[in-house]
Every structure is written in structure tokens, then in C-alpha cells.
Motif scaffolding. Structure first.
Motif, PDB file in Angstrom:
ATOM      1  N   GLU A  31      51.170 -52.360  24.944  1.00 32.00           N
ATOM      2  CA  GLU A  31      50.623 -53.707  24.809  1.00 32.00           C
ATOM      3  C   GLU A  31      50.440 -54.397  26.152  1.00 32.00           C
ATOM      4  OE1 GLU A  31      52.736 -52.392  21.200  1.00 32.00           O
ATOM      5  OE2 GLU A  31      53.392 -52.614  23.293  1.00 32.00           O
ATOM      6  N   MET A  32      51.037 -53.825  27.209  1.00 34.99           N
ATOM      7  CA  MET A  32      50.887 -54.387  28.549  1.00 34.99           C
ATOM      8  C   MET A  32      49.800 -53.685  29.352  1.00 34.99           C
ATOM      9  SD  MET A  32      52.801 -56.981  28.840  1.00 34.99           S
ATOM     10  CE  MET A  32      52.628 -57.199  30.604  1.00 34.99           C
ATOM     11  N   LEU A  33      49.154 -52.679  28.777  1.00 37.13           N
ATOM     12  CA  LEU A  33      48.051 -52.037  29.484  1.00 37.13           C
ATOM     13  C   LEU A  33      46.894 -53.024  29.585  1.00 37.13           C
ATOM     14  CD1 LEU A  33      48.081 -48.490  27.841  1.00 37.13           C
ATOM     15  CD2 LEU A  33      49.081 -49.187  30.026  1.00 37.13           C
ATOM     16  N   PRO A  34      46.264 -53.138  30.752  1.00 35.57           N
ATOM     17  CA  PRO A  34      45.254 -54.180  30.935  1.00 35.57           C
ATOM     18  C   PRO A  34      43.859 -53.761  30.484  1.00 35.57           C
ATOM     19  CG  PRO A  34      45.662 -53.073  33.015  1.00 35.57           C
ATOM     20  CD  PRO A  34      46.615 -52.460  32.015  1.00 35.57           C
ATOM     21  N   ILE A  35      43.175 -54.685  29.845  1.00 37.64           N
ATOM     22  CA  ILE A  35      41.730 -54.590  29.637  1.00 37.64           C
ATOM     23  C   ILE A  35      41.121 -55.455  30.730  1.00 37.64           C
ATOM     24  CG2 ILE A  35      39.795 -55.002  28.070  1.00 37.64           C
ATOM     25  CD1 ILE A  35      41.660 -52.839  27.078  1.00 37.64           C
ATOM     26  N   VAL A  36      40.604 -54.842  31.749  1.00 33.21           N
ATOM     27  CA  VAL A  36      40.146 -55.458  33.006  1.00 33.21           C
ATOM     28  C   VAL A  36      41.379 -56.038  33.718  1.00 33.21           C
ATOM     29  CG1 VAL A  36      38.509 -56.981  34.154  1.00 33.21           C
ATOM     30  CG2 VAL A  36      37.884 -55.925  31.980  1.00 33.21           C
ATOM     31  N   ASP A  37      41.723 -57.315  33.472  1.00 29.34           N
ATOM     32  CA  ASP A  37      42.844 -57.893  34.214  1.00 29.34           C
ATOM     33  C   ASP A  37      43.801 -58.695  33.327  1.00 29.34           C
ATOM     34  OD1 ASP A  37      41.169 -59.985  33.675  1.00 29.34           O
ATOM     35  OD2 ASP A  37      40.798 -60.555  35.768  1.00 29.34           O
ATOM     36  N   GLY A 266      38.584 -45.989  22.483  1.00 32.62           N
ATOM     37  CA  GLY A 266      38.395 -47.400  22.205  1.00 32.62           C
ATOM     38  C   GLY A 266      38.863 -48.275  23.355  1.00 32.62           C
ATOM     39  N   PHE A 267      39.938 -47.853  24.022  1.00 26.88           N
ATOM     40  CA  PHE A 267      40.459 -48.600  25.162  1.00 26.88           C
ATOM     41  C   PHE A 267      39.439 -48.621  26.307  1.00 26.88           C
ATOM     42  CE2 PHE A 267      42.911 -49.197  29.008  1.00 26.88           C
ATOM     43  CZ  PHE A 267      43.831 -50.173  28.667  1.00 26.88           C
ATOM     44  N   VAL A 268      38.853 -47.463  26.591  1.00 25.88           N
ATOM     45  CA  VAL A 268      37.847 -47.389  27.652  1.00 25.88           C
ATOM     46  C   VAL A 268      36.618 -48.209  27.273  1.00 25.88           C
ATOM     47  CG1 VAL A 268      36.286 -45.838  28.886  1.00 25.88           C
ATOM     48  CG2 VAL A 268      38.666 -45.162  28.511  1.00 25.88           C
ATOM     49  N   LEU A 274      33.998 -55.497  28.117  1.00 24.34           N
ATOM     50  CA  LEU A 274      34.408 -56.805  28.625  1.00 24.34           C
ATOM     51  C   LEU A 274      34.089 -56.971  30.106  1.00 24.34           C
ATOM     52  CD1 LEU A 274      35.731 -56.878  25.845  1.00 24.34           C
ATOM     53  CD2 LEU A 274      37.689 -58.030  26.903  1.00 24.34           C
ATOM     54  N   ALA A 275      34.171 -55.880  30.860  1.00 24.84           N
ATOM     55  CA  ALA A 275      33.803 -55.959  32.279  1.00 24.84           C
ATOM     56  C   ALA A 275      32.321 -56.277  32.442  1.00 24.84           C
ATOM     57  CB  ALA A 275      34.145 -54.647  32.976  1.00 24.84           C
ATOM     58  N   LEU A 276      31.481 -55.695  31.587  1.00 25.20           N
ATOM     59  CA  LEU A 276      30.042 -55.950  31.666  1.00 25.20           C
ATOM     60  C   LEU A 276      29.699 -57.409  31.382  1.00 25.20           C
ATOM     61  CD1 LEU A 276      28.654 -52.736  29.934  1.00 25.20           C
ATOM     62  CD2 LEU A 276      28.292 -53.408  32.314  1.00 25.20           C
ATOM     63  N   GLU A 277      30.562 -58.087  30.617  1.00 22.60           N
ATOM     64  CA  GLU A 277      30.296 -59.485  30.269  1.00 22.60           C
ATOM     65  C   GLU A 277      30.826 -60.469  31.303  1.00 22.60           C
ATOM     66  OE1 GLU A 277      31.959 -60.070  26.430  1.00 22.60           O
ATOM     67  OE2 GLU A 277      30.457 -58.837  25.405  1.00 22.60           O
ATOM     68  N   ARG A 278      31.595 -59.983  32.253  1.00 24.35           N
ATOM     69  CA  ARG A 278      32.199 -60.880  33.234  1.00 24.35           C
ATOM     70  C   ARG A 278      31.180 -61.315  34.276  1.00 24.35           C
ATOM     71  NH1 ARG A 278      38.163 -60.391  33.840  1.00 24.35           N
ATOM     72  NH2 ARG A 278      37.789 -61.023  35.987  1.00 24.35           N
TER      73      ARG A 278
END
Length: 295
Positions: A31-37, A266-268, A274-278
Motif C-alpha cells: 500500500e506504500m508503493l507509489p503511483i508516480v509520487d 495494472g500497477f504499471v 496518471l503520469a500522462l495526465e500530470r
């Protein structure tokens, strides 16, 4: 008309071992693995706060203290940032009001239903929400806010659902849908039954439970005497199925996107999406992805 109790408490079952992400999760909770940051758990807590939920109940296991620490004040870090005149606003979402973060221990991994039951003393006699942080739900408003809005209209028990390809249903809890409620554009459906991980040929629909719930406290009493189900575990789906017919049960079709971050693929996908939307990196990430695809 009886005034409904508001949804102010949420249970986060986070005691899993994260074996699909080893060795990354040997000492770091999945649960602490980051999606981007931002770690997965932060996305879930932010979604809960948006929905007006105040008290977060983490059902943890051994080696999961980093989840609780994440929502504590990191005095040394914040003091250093302040001395260096660095912005502290980025850490604001990680701060919790005293008493709003509570941890209980699931000492033996007996299934999702058992994990929820472990929070019974804190939930008490109130309706409550459940978040499975592996399920990253992206939408505006968020999934739980959509569910709380529906709860204000119909009360009872609600689960979020999404449609998946028929060949994937045996990996999830599946609903037996009834009639759609008028006035909700098909988003709110009666639930006639629930089946945990059915064979494809026995699945009543392709609508799966997608990791968000609003349940009445009676589910705790159902779980207390429940036998093991699919996978030899105490299943939350089985407890909810036993309550159908005794209390209102509805499914809310989530207007948004779901990423199964319990799987590597799914994680990747979530990280890339989400990175593409930043605004601060989307253009560069798109160019990088295109370059990698050409190579």
C-alpha cells in the motif's frame, strides 16, 4: 422520515503480504508503493476525505507500521524543509487530525471478511465505508463521494460495481443485478445476489464488485458466525449475500476509471496513465513512451 446516520468511518484492510510484488514488498507494504509520487494508500485516504469521512481505521498486519507512520508528522523532515525554505504544502495530505487514524491488528490472515470483522469495536453501531486500496479509483467526484451521494438518497448497503469482460468474472465478486432505480440514469441498481469468484458459466452478470462499500453495522454480526468460503477464507461477499433481503442493497456503477493495482500490469498501467495526465510531466512522459515504443 428517519434521518440516516452519516458515513464518518472507513475501514482499510491493509494486512496482506503483497506477495505478487516481491521482493519490492519484503519490507515495504504494497500500500506504500507509489503511483508516480503518492503511495496507493494516500489515494484511498484522499478519496475518503473527499466523501466527508473523518476516521480512518487501518486493519494491519506485522511489518505494516510504515502505513501509520505515513500519516504522522515527520518532525525532522519538516523542520529541514522549513529551514531550507522548501514548500511544506505537499505534505499536508499526509497529516491527520489526532484520533482520526486508528490501527487494529489482524493477527491471522483469515480473509477479507475477517479483516473487516477485526474493526468491529471501532465501527460500533454505525454504518461505515470500506476501501480496498489495491483498487485505484480515479474520477471526479471520487468513487466514494458518488456512493455517499447515493446513500443519502436510498440508505441501506451499497457496493461499487464495474463491468468487465465475461472471461474475467471468475477473479472477482459478481452481483446478480435487479431493476435499475428510476431517476439515477441507470447508475443505481438493486442487488438480488452476490457470488464470490464464480465459474464463468455460473456468473449472473459481468458486473464486479470494485473495492468500495458502504455497509450497515449488522454485517459485523453476520461475519462473527460465518464459516469459511471461497479459497478457505472468511469472505465479505458471503456475509453481504446473507444480508440481502433483510436490508436494502444497491450497486452504484462508478463513473470513472479503475486500475487493479494488486497486479503488476495494472500497477504499471496506473502509473503511466496518471503520469500522462500530470501537467508537470505529461508531455515528457508521452514523448518518452513514444521513443521507447520505437526502439
Amino acid at each position: 422520515m428517519t434521518k440516516r446516520k452519516p458515513i464518518k468511518k472507513a475501514v482499510f484492510p491493509v494486512a496482506g503480504l503483497g506477495t505478487r510484488f516481491l521482493p519490492a514488498t519484503k519490507v515495504v507494504p504494497k500500500e506504500m508503493l507509489p503511483i508516480v509520487d503518492r503511495p496507493l494508500i494516500q489515494y484511498a485516504v484522499d478519496e475518503a476525505r473527499e466523501a466527508g469521512i473523518e476516521q480512518m481505521i487501518f486493519v494491519t498486519g506485522r511489518g505494516k507500521t510504515a502505513i501509520i507512520d505515513h500519516f504522522d508528522i515527520a518532525f525532522e523532515l519538516e523542520a529541514t524543509l522549513r529551514e531550507r525554505e522548501k514548500a511544506l504544502a505537499i505534505l499536508e495530505p499526509t497529516h491527520a487530525v489526532p484520533g482520526h487514524i486508528i490501527a487494529v491488528r489482524q493477527q491471522v490472515p483469515l480473509g477479507l471478511g475477517h479483516a473487516i470483522w477485526c474493526a468491529r469495536a471501532i465501527v460500533g453501531d454505525e454504518p461505515f465505508a470500506i476501501f480496498l486500496p489495491d483498487e485505484l479509483m480515479i474520477g471526479s467526484p471520487g468513487c466514494m463521494k458518488q456512493m455517499v451521494d447515493a446513500y443519502d438518497d436510498v440508505g441501506g448497503n451499497l457496493i461499487s460495481v464495474l463491468e468487465v469482460p465475461r472471461e474475467d468474472v471468475s477473479s472477482y465478486g459478481v452481483i446478480d443485478p435487479g431493476a435499475a432505480l428510476p431517476g439515477f440514469d441507470g447508475r443505481l441498481t438493486e442487488v438480488k445476489g452476490l457470488i464470490e469468484k464464480p465459474p464463468i458459466e455460473q456468473a449472473p452478470s459481468n458486473k464486479i464488485i470494485s473495492g468500495r462499500y458502504i455497509l450497515q453495522p449488522e454485517v459485523m454480526r453476520t461475519l462473527e458466525n460465518q464459516e469459511k468460503g471461497a479459497g478457505g477464507e472468511i469472505q465479505l461477499t458471503d456475509a453481504m449475500a446473507r444480508m440481502i433481503g433483510t436490508q436494502p442493497f444497491h450497486a452504484v456503477t462508478f463513473a470513472g476509471r479503475r486500475f487493479d493495482c494488486g497486479s503488476k500490469l495494472g500497477f504499471v498501467e496506473a502509473t503511466l496513465a496518471l503520469a500522462l495526465e500530470r501537467e508537470d510531466m505529461g508531455t515528457d512522459v508521452r514523448a518518452m513512451a513514444q521513443r521507447l515504443l520505437r526502439e
